[in-house]
Design an enzyme around this catalytic site. Structure first.
Site, short mmCIF file in Angstrom:
data_model
loop_
_atom_site.label_atom_id
_atom_site.label_comp_id
_atom_site.label_asym_id
_atom_site.label_seq_id
_atom_site.Cartn_x
_atom_site.Cartn_y
_atom_site.Cartn_z
N SER A 119 0.92 -1.03 0.03
CA SER A 119 -0.02 -0.06 -0.09
C SER A 119 0.71 1.42 0.00
O SER A 119 0.34 2.22 -0.36
CB SER A 119 -0.76 -0.07 1.43
N ASN A 192 -4.99 5.93 -2.50
CA ASN A 192 -4.71 6.38 -1.17
C ASN A 192 -4.61 7.94 -1.05
O ASN A 192 -4.92 8.26 0.22
CB ASN A 192 -3.77 5.29 -0.50
N1 NAD Z 1 -5.73 -4.60 4.27
C1 NAD Z 1 -6.07 -3.59 3.05
O1 NAD Z 1 -7.09 -3.14 3.18
C2 NAD Z 1 -4.67 -3.56 2.01
C3 NAD Z 1 -5.22 -2.87 0.79
C4 NAD Z 1 -4.33 -3.07 -0.23
C5 NAD Z 1 -2.97 -3.55 -0.03
N2 NAD Z 1 -2.55 -3.89 1.09
C6 NAD Z 1 -1.54 -4.78 1.34
O2 NAD Z 1 -1.36 -5.98 1.38
C7 NAD Z 1 -0.32 -6.47 2.07
C8 NAD Z 1 -0.87 -7.46 3.06
O3 NAD Z 1 -1.86 -6.92 3.72
P1 NAD Z 1 -3.06 -7.66 4.60
O4 NAD Z 1 -4.17 -6.86 4.85
O5 NAD Z 1 -3.47 -8.90 3.75
O6 NAD Z 1 -1.90 -8.08 5.85
P2 NAD Z 1 -2.44 -9.50 6.81
O7 NAD Z 1 -1.84 -9.16 7.97
O8 NAD Z 1 -3.70 -9.80 6.77
O9 NAD Z 1 -1.54 -10.75 6.03
C9 NAD Z 1 -0.40 -10.52 5.97
C10 NAD Z 1 0.24 -12.03 6.12
O10 NAD Z 1 1.54 -12.01 5.52
C11 NAD Z 1 2.04 -13.18 6.25
N3 NAD Z 1 3.41 -13.14 6.06
C12 NAD Z 1 4.15 -12.21 7.01
N4 NAD Z 1 5.65 -12.63 6.47
C13 NAD Z 1 5.73 -13.52 5.76
C14 NAD Z 1 6.48 -14.03 5.00
N5 NAD Z 1 7.86 -13.67 4.94
N6 NAD Z 1 6.45 -15.05 4.04
C15 NAD Z 1 5.02 -15.55 3.90
N7 NAD Z 1 3.98 -14.84 4.62
C16 NAD Z 1 4.32 -13.92 5.57
C17 NAD Z 1 1.48 -13.22 7.61
O11 NAD Z 1 1.55 -14.48 8.47
C18 NAD Z 1 0.03 -12.74 7.13
O12 NAD Z 1 -0.58 -14.04 7.10
C19 NAD Z 1 0.38 -5.58 2.59
O13 NAD Z 1 1.55 -5.03 2.09
C20 NAD Z 1 -0.44 -4.39 2.59
O14 NAD Z 1 0.02 -3.26 2.85
C21 NAD Z 1 -3.61 -4.16 2.19
#
Ligand code: NAD
Length: 291
Positions: A119, A192
């Site tokens: 993000s 954003n």
């Molecule tokens: N939440 C939102 O609304 C949103 C929107 C757009 C983009 N994003 C981006 O998407 C990405 C994930 O966000 P999310 O909300 O799904 O987070 P989340 O916390 O729900 O999921 C992240 C996952 O990554 C896993 N993880 C961490 N390190 C790891 C590794 N080395 N190898 C494998 N898995 C690993 C964690 O165990 C977790 O299950 C981030 O970069 C975030 O900025 C989030």
């Protein structure tokens, strides 16, 4: 170039549903997380998402077994050598993403397109964790939550990405029924920046005592046609991610995006949003808003 197998890293809120939308479009999908319990939980949640979608007419009955059969899970990327496109959606932490990219660098085939769903971290900075031969094939694919419903994907061009890689990724986005827009690698990308500018004004209204969060939510829904109010949306994506992205925008753009003090206060008080039961609003144990 028709894409076959898609790799997704991170089976959290975003990664699991990114895997789902590609599986529904008949791609073979590899989905991994750090621990088998996390991928198992993600698969169980996808089953519920599909059941809910079938109940509301979004999916046909037969979509569920077909989509689930297309996804295989793992706890590392050692099997990702057959992937044509890998989308990284792990925790928003540059060092963690960099460590994972070094592992991917060793196993991916040269033609693989690699995308981050970050993000807020610069795509050109993330690209630098890969060996140079992969820089032309690395870009941002910024999905929106919930991925199974939201139609937009921002396609982010880093410094060295090739037009060919952007075209292939853009086509992949269209194949899964999403609409791409192309954005340069500027901090906050496009959506954003617009969103946080609006959120800051919404929070100012509450800080000034002009309105309650509930009334601003109602105002934006009924007056602007937004499907979700700003305070509900902050609670949904969590206050910790809101604070993180807000601080990054402030670093980049200064006063225009000054993080509002109440967001910091809420976080300090442990009110992380819907998943913690309390943010701007209150939620019951099932995540339903109750006040
Ligand atoms: N939440 C939102 O609304 C949103 C929107 C757009 C983009 N994003 C981006 O998407 C990405 C994930 O966000 P999310 O909300 O799904 O987070 P989340 O916390 O729900 O999921 C992240 C996952 O990554 C896993 N993880 C961490 N390190 C790891 C590794 N080395 N190898 C494998 N898995 C690993 C964690 O165990 C977790 O299950 C981030 O970069 C975030 O900025 C989030």
């Amino acid at each position: 170039m028709a894409l076959g197998t898609i790799g997704v890293c991170g089976a959290g809120m975003m990664g699991s549903e990114i895997a789902l939308v590609f599986a529904l479009a008949d791609h073979k999908v590899r989905l991994m997380d750090m621990d088998q319990a996390y991928v198992d939980k993600a698969m169980a949640k996808l089953e519920k998402t599909l059941d809910g979608g079938i109940g509301r007419g979004f999916y046909a009955e037969e979509d569920k077994p077909r989509a689930l059969a297309n996804i295989t899970t793992s706890t590392d990327v050692s099997g990702y050598g057959d992937c044509d496109l890998v989308i990284e959606a792990i925790t928003e932490d540059e060092a963690a993403k960099g460590d994972l990219y070094k592992k991917l660098d060793e196993v991916l085939k040269d033609s693989c397109i690699i995308a981050s769903n970050t993000s807020s971290i610069s795509i050109s900075v993330l690209s630098s964790y890969f060996s140079e031969k992969r820089h032309s094939r690395f870009l941002g694919l910024h999905f929106f939550s919930p991925v199974s419903r939201m139609k937009l994907v921002e396609v982010i061009r880093g410094f060295d990405v090739s037009d060919e890689a952007v075209e292939i990724a853009t086509e992949a986005v269209k194949v899964i029924g999403k609409t791409p827009i192309t954005v340069k690698d500027v901090v906050g990308f496009a959506v954003n920046r617009v969103l946080f500018a609006m959120w800051n004004e919404a929070i100012r209204l509450v800080e000034e005592g002009a309105c309650t969060p509930e009334d601003v939510d109602i105002g934006c829904k009924l007056g602007l046609g937004h499907p979700v109010g700003p305070f509900e949306l902050m609670d949904n994506i969590s206050l910790d991610l809101t604070l993180k992205v807000s601080d990054i925008l402030q670093d980049a753009y200064g006063e225009r995006f000054h993080t509002r003090p109440t967001v910091k206060h809420l976080m300090a008080a442990g009110r992380v949003g819907r998943r913690g039961g309390r943010g701007w609003h209150r939620y019951d144990e099932k995540g339903k808003k109750v006040g």
